[in-house]
Design a protein around this motif. Sequence first.
Motif, short mmCIF file in Angstrom:
data_model
loop_
_atom_site.label_atom_id
_atom_site.label_comp_id
_atom_site.label_asym_id
_atom_site.label_seq_id
_atom_site.Cartn_x
_atom_site.Cartn_y
_atom_site.Cartn_z
N ILE A 90 19.65 84.42 84.69
CA ILE A 90 18.58 84.08 85.37
C ILE A 90 17.28 84.00 83.70
CG2 ILE A 90 16.98 84.49 87.25
CD1 ILE A 90 19.20 85.31 88.91
N ILE A 91 17.32 84.83 83.25
CA ILE A 91 16.84 85.02 82.21
C ILE A 91 16.11 83.81 81.69
CG2 ILE A 91 15.32 86.66 80.49
CD1 ILE A 91 15.63 89.04 82.17
N ASP A 92 17.93 83.86 80.84
CA ASP A 92 17.97 82.97 79.64
C ASP A 92 17.84 81.31 80.10
OD1 ASP A 92 19.23 82.28 77.05
OD2 ASP A 92 21.16 81.51 79.06
N GLN A 93 18.28 81.26 81.50
CA GLN A 93 18.22 79.68 82.54
C GLN A 93 16.58 78.94 82.62
OE1 GLN A 93 20.37 80.48 86.06
NE2 GLN A 93 22.53 80.37 84.80
N VAL A 94 16.02 80.45 82.74
CA VAL A 94 14.56 80.24 82.79
C VAL A 94 13.73 80.04 81.40
CG1 VAL A 94 12.24 81.21 83.57
CG2 VAL A 94 14.40 81.11 85.33
N ALA A 95 14.71 80.90 80.22
CA ALA A 95 13.91 80.88 78.76
C ALA A 95 13.94 79.52 78.64
CB ALA A 95 14.22 81.44 78.47
N GLU A 96 15.83 79.02 78.78
CA GLU A 96 16.25 77.28 77.81
C GLU A 96 15.83 76.20 78.80
OE1 GLU A 96 20.52 75.37 77.22
OE2 GLU A 96 20.63 76.94 78.70
N GLY A 97 15.38 76.73 80.10
CA GLY A 97 14.84 75.74 80.83
C GLY A 97 13.50 74.73 80.49
N GLY A 102 16.14 81.14 72.10
CA GLY A 102 17.28 81.88 72.42
C GLY A 102 16.43 83.87 71.67
N ARG A 103 15.41 83.48 71.17
CA ARG A 103 14.67 84.74 70.26
C ARG A 103 14.00 85.00 71.84
NH1 ARG A 103 9.44 86.41 67.81
NH2 ARG A 103 9.93 88.72 67.57
N ALA A 104 13.38 83.93 72.61
CA ALA A 104 12.49 84.52 74.19
C ALA A 104 13.85 85.46 74.55
CB ALA A 104 12.28 83.07 74.61
N THR A 105 14.74 84.53 75.48
CA THR A 105 15.26 85.43 75.90
C THR A 105 15.82 87.04 75.30
OG1 THR A 105 16.66 83.11 76.54
CG2 THR A 105 18.20 85.42 76.50
N LEU A 106 15.88 86.84 74.38
CA LEU A 106 16.56 88.21 73.46
C LEU A 106 15.52 89.43 74.29
CD1 LEU A 106 17.94 90.62 72.41
CD2 LEU A 106 16.98 89.81 69.70
N ILE A 107 13.98 88.32 74.13
CA ILE A 107 12.48 89.69 74.41
C ILE A 107 12.28 89.82 75.65
CG2 ILE A 107 10.56 89.65 74.32
CD1 ILE A 107 10.45 87.69 71.84
N GLY A 108 12.93 88.33 76.49
CA GLY A 108 12.84 89.06 77.99
C GLY A 108 14.19 89.73 78.53
N LEU A 109 15.41 90.40 78.19
CA LEU A 109 16.19 91.49 77.79
C LEU A 109 15.92 92.03 78.13
CD1 LEU A 109 18.96 89.41 77.12
CD2 LEU A 109 18.46 89.80 78.83
N VAL A 209 26.16 88.93 75.23
CA VAL A 209 27.48 88.65 74.18
C VAL A 209 28.47 88.48 75.37
CG1 VAL A 209 29.60 89.12 73.13
CG2 VAL A 209 27.26 88.99 71.82
N GLN A 210 28.90 89.62 76.46
CA GLN A 210 29.28 90.09 77.70
C GLN A 210 29.39 88.23 79.02
OE1 GLN A 210 29.06 93.47 79.20
NE2 GLN A 210 30.05 94.34 77.75
N ALA A 211 27.48 88.18 78.64
CA ALA A 211 26.50 86.95 79.33
C ALA A 211 27.81 85.51 78.80
CB ALA A 211 25.74 87.32 80.38
N GLY A 212 27.99 85.61 78.29
CA GLY A 212 28.14 84.21 76.69
C GLY A 212 26.59 83.57 76.83
N ILE A 213 26.10 84.02 76.39
CA ILE A 213 24.09 84.20 75.98
C ILE A 213 23.83 83.29 75.03
CG2 ILE A 213 22.22 84.49 75.86
CD1 ILE A 213 22.24 85.47 78.97
N ASP A 214 23.70 82.45 73.98
CA ASP A 214 23.52 81.83 72.54
C ASP A 214 21.88 82.44 72.23
OD1 ASP A 214 23.24 81.07 69.96
OD2 ASP A 214 23.45 78.83 70.97
N LEU A 215 21.74 83.50 71.58
CA LEU A 215 20.66 84.10 71.42
C LEU A 215 20.25 83.48 70.19
CD1 LEU A 215 20.74 87.87 72.19
CD2 LEU A 215 19.55 85.91 73.39
N ASP A 216 20.88 82.58 69.20
CA ASP A 216 20.94 81.58 68.38
C ASP A 216 19.79 80.78 68.52
OD1 ASP A 216 21.36 84.12 66.29
OD2 ASP A 216 23.57 83.66 66.57
N LYS A 218 17.92 76.85 69.66
CA LYS A 218 16.78 77.24 68.89
C LYS A 218 15.76 76.68 69.79
CE LYS A 218 17.59 77.47 64.81
NZ LYS A 218 17.71 78.37 63.83
N GLY A 219 14.88 76.12 70.72
CA GLY A 219 13.70 76.13 70.78
C GLY A 219 13.67 74.58 70.94
N THR A 220 12.80 73.85 71.98
CA THR A 220 12.15 72.40 72.15
C THR A 220 11.28 71.99 71.34
OG1 THR A 220 13.07 72.79 74.05
CG2 THR A 220 14.84 72.02 72.81
#
Length: 402
Positions: A90-97, A102-109, A209-216, A218-220
């Motif tokens: 969920i955190i990654d979906q919000v960040a990507e959306g 992916g760095r934002a997702t990492l910081i959020g996690l 990694v277990q959740a299949g999240i791409d921390l690499d 790039k932002g848009t």
Amino acid sequence: MEARDALRATAAVAGRAATLKACGILAVLFVVGLLVLGLIGATAVKPAAADACGGRGTPGTDLEDLEDLEDGKPSGGGLSREEQKANAKIIDQVAEGGGLSGRATLIGLMVALQESSLLNLDHGHADSIGLFQQRPSQGWGTREQIMRPKYAASMFFFGDDDGDPRGLTDVPQWESKDVRTLVREVQRPDASTLDLYVVQESLARQIAVQAGIDLDRKGTAAPAESAGNPGPPVGNADRPQSREECYPDTDAKGGKPGNPFYDGTAAWPASVKNPRSAEDAIRWARREAETGGKDWYRKCLAFVAIAYGWNFSGVHYAVDHYKTMPASMKHDKDRNPPPGALMYWETGGRAGHVSIYLGDGKIASNDISRAGYIDVVDATDIETQWGSTYLGWAPPYFPHGG
């Protein structure tokens, strides 16, 4: 001289004996003291228990290290790595959306792991709640809003529309700043705790990694239009949120087909008596998966019966074993089985399938990975690999077993 020497020798031996005895007593007292301190320490750091949409946990810990016990029994609440992975997604979906990297997702996690163990807690310091331990009194939203993981993540990344409280992206040049600075600007914790957020990086990457999240990733350049709008509040702040309200894409019993299974806490009825306890049955099933032979081809019901210490189940087919269970023992479609429960599926054939639930979303099942062998796999594999229909779970009740 010889008499005096003998007396001196005797006195020396006696002195050494007294010294050794004293040292021995002191050593015993020292060991006892250490044991007492150990016992005090062990009882002093029990994790806090709090009902929440997502489960229970203690900030800054990994679920595998938690011992959330009350009166020696699990207090429940759905502790599992699957819960962490669901929240991470969920955190990654919000960040990507929102067009974030992916760095934002990492910081959020990392922040969510330190604040709540990546669990959707309904408690915390003062009025802090949710994945990021945000406070209604500090403008982060209403209680029911913050208890929605999607909303909480959106507030963490984008903050309020008026910039107070500020989110990650409100920090100028956030992409180039270190985690300590970002945490200080957004979470505003005590300065002495900043390093605790930093050390969560390894676990955050592991869960990603277990959740299949791409921390690499790039932002848009242009964030999604809706990313900064967390949406309207749902539910009632005067009562705990239901899983359906916290996670709108799941049903009230824990999820739709293919969604993760979570650990429940239901106790067995008094009539459920087996030669082996649930803990021993799970231990036996895991050992069979590790060292067992090719003995279980199409013998799923026999396997779970033997796991519980019986020689046979007394019923021919797994699906019949479930359908003939007392109504009070059947939990149709419920995706929150307690560890040790029996889980049942319709497979399209006459027999159906049954497995023993090990906890943390895992089952011990025959034929799923290797024909005839027992393997520990995700409980969702029966649906996703075989296309089977999950019926529900029941306690290990074998009234015809022998």
